[in-house]
Design an enzyme around this catalytic site. Sequence first.
Site, PDB file in Angstrom:
ATOM      1  N   SER A  82       0.796  -1.234   0.000  1.00  0.00           N
ATOM      2  CA  SER A  82       0.000   0.000   0.000  1.00  0.00           C
ATOM      3  C   SER A  82       0.823   1.276   0.000  1.00  0.00           C
ATOM      4  O   SER A  82       0.250   2.364  -0.097  1.00  0.00           O
ATOM      5  CB  SER A  82      -0.949   0.006   1.199  1.00  0.00           C
ATOM      6  OG  SER A  82      -2.031  -0.877   0.985  1.00  0.00           O
ATOM      7  N   LYS A  85       0.105   3.632  -2.720  1.00  0.00           N
ATOM      8  CA  LYS A  85      -0.981   4.614  -2.616  1.00  0.00           C
ATOM      9  C   LYS A  85      -0.442   6.036  -2.540  1.00  0.00           C
ATOM     10  O   LYS A  85      -1.177   6.994  -2.786  1.00  0.00           O
ATOM     11  CB  LYS A  85      -1.859   4.303  -1.411  1.00  0.00           C
ATOM     12  CG  LYS A  85      -2.713   3.039  -1.564  1.00  0.00           C
ATOM     13  CD  LYS A  85      -3.594   2.823  -0.345  1.00  0.00           C
ATOM     14  CE  LYS A  85      -4.601   1.692  -0.536  1.00  0.00           C
ATOM     15  NZ  LYS A  85      -4.035   0.354  -0.369  1.00  0.00           N
ATOM     16  N   SER A 140      -6.095   2.567   4.713  1.00  0.00           N
ATOM     17  CA  SER A 140      -5.540   1.937   3.519  1.00  0.00           C
ATOM     18  C   SER A 140      -6.633   1.224   2.737  1.00  0.00           C
ATOM     19  O   SER A 140      -6.419   0.158   2.155  1.00  0.00           O
ATOM     20  CB  SER A 140      -4.427   0.954   3.897  1.00  0.00           C
ATOM     21  OG  SER A 140      -3.501   0.821   2.854  1.00  0.00           O
TER      22      SER A 140
END
Length: 323
Positions: A82, A85, A140
Amino acid sequence: MTIGFSPRIAMSTCALCLTAVLAFTPVTATASTGSDPSTQVHPHPGAPQLPDISALSWLVADARTGEVLAAHDAHRRLPPASTLKTLFALTVLPALPGGTRHRVSEQDLAGIGEGSSLVGVEAGHTYRVADLWRGVFLNSGNDAVHVLAALNGGWDATAARMQAKARSLGALDTHVISPDGYDTDGQVSSAFDLAVFGRAGLRNADFARYCSTAEAEFPGDGSSYAIQNTNRLLTGNDGVEPYPGLIGVKNGYTTHAGNTLVAAARRGGRSLVVTVMNPQAGGGFTVYEEARELLDWGFAAAGRVDPVGSLDALRTSPRPGPA
């Protein structure tokens, strides 16, 4: 001359005419550990010794100047989880005003990977874009990423725009397939690239605000509910001591990536950004402790090491980092 890193070769040069050729090549480094040629640091006499870090790849840089103070295998291409991101936010945040409201459809949520982290976005509910971003940064939430990507032109279009954004920043190790960071064959990034994304994100006021938010309320069925940032260096959860002066940024975990983290902190007018990818020792929280050690080292090493590279080295138009 400060130059970028190569995953395979180490050399140095002062010939200006070779800049283009050597943009991918690190200066020769003398590691304070004296053992691993993949570890790059140029210490002055009396500089603090690098901590013993088990991560497959890591990097410490000055967030304002972009100077890389030390790194280990910084261009090694690894699954980012993640932490990708950060690139998603860099790409999509400017295109979607936070006050925009959107009624989520079933199609918006289609294709979320099995076992994904979720914030609880539900089809048929209307959310502000700002709420969805809090779901991305704090929880997340891959469900929030899917909805924002749908608003940004779709999943594939968003991946293509992320790829273009990475290239424009000089992040050449990153290959984007799944914008949420979900494990996907061929999707990779590097400690160097993730530090580039984290540093660039801190120039955006919305990004900086979201990534430093520890707690928030998320709209639910009839009422909101509390969500908390999963970055334990920020919140101090699960027995991890919060890091003084932490700005935030993004953590991640998947089966293939292991634990990953981009963290930034400010102390005494100096800001650092560190990346830690897939520690090989300890448990799931080792990534926070190794980031803590690298931040402590970076602040202690201020003015006592020469830079071994620059986060701006591979971009066409270098820009200053955050104050």
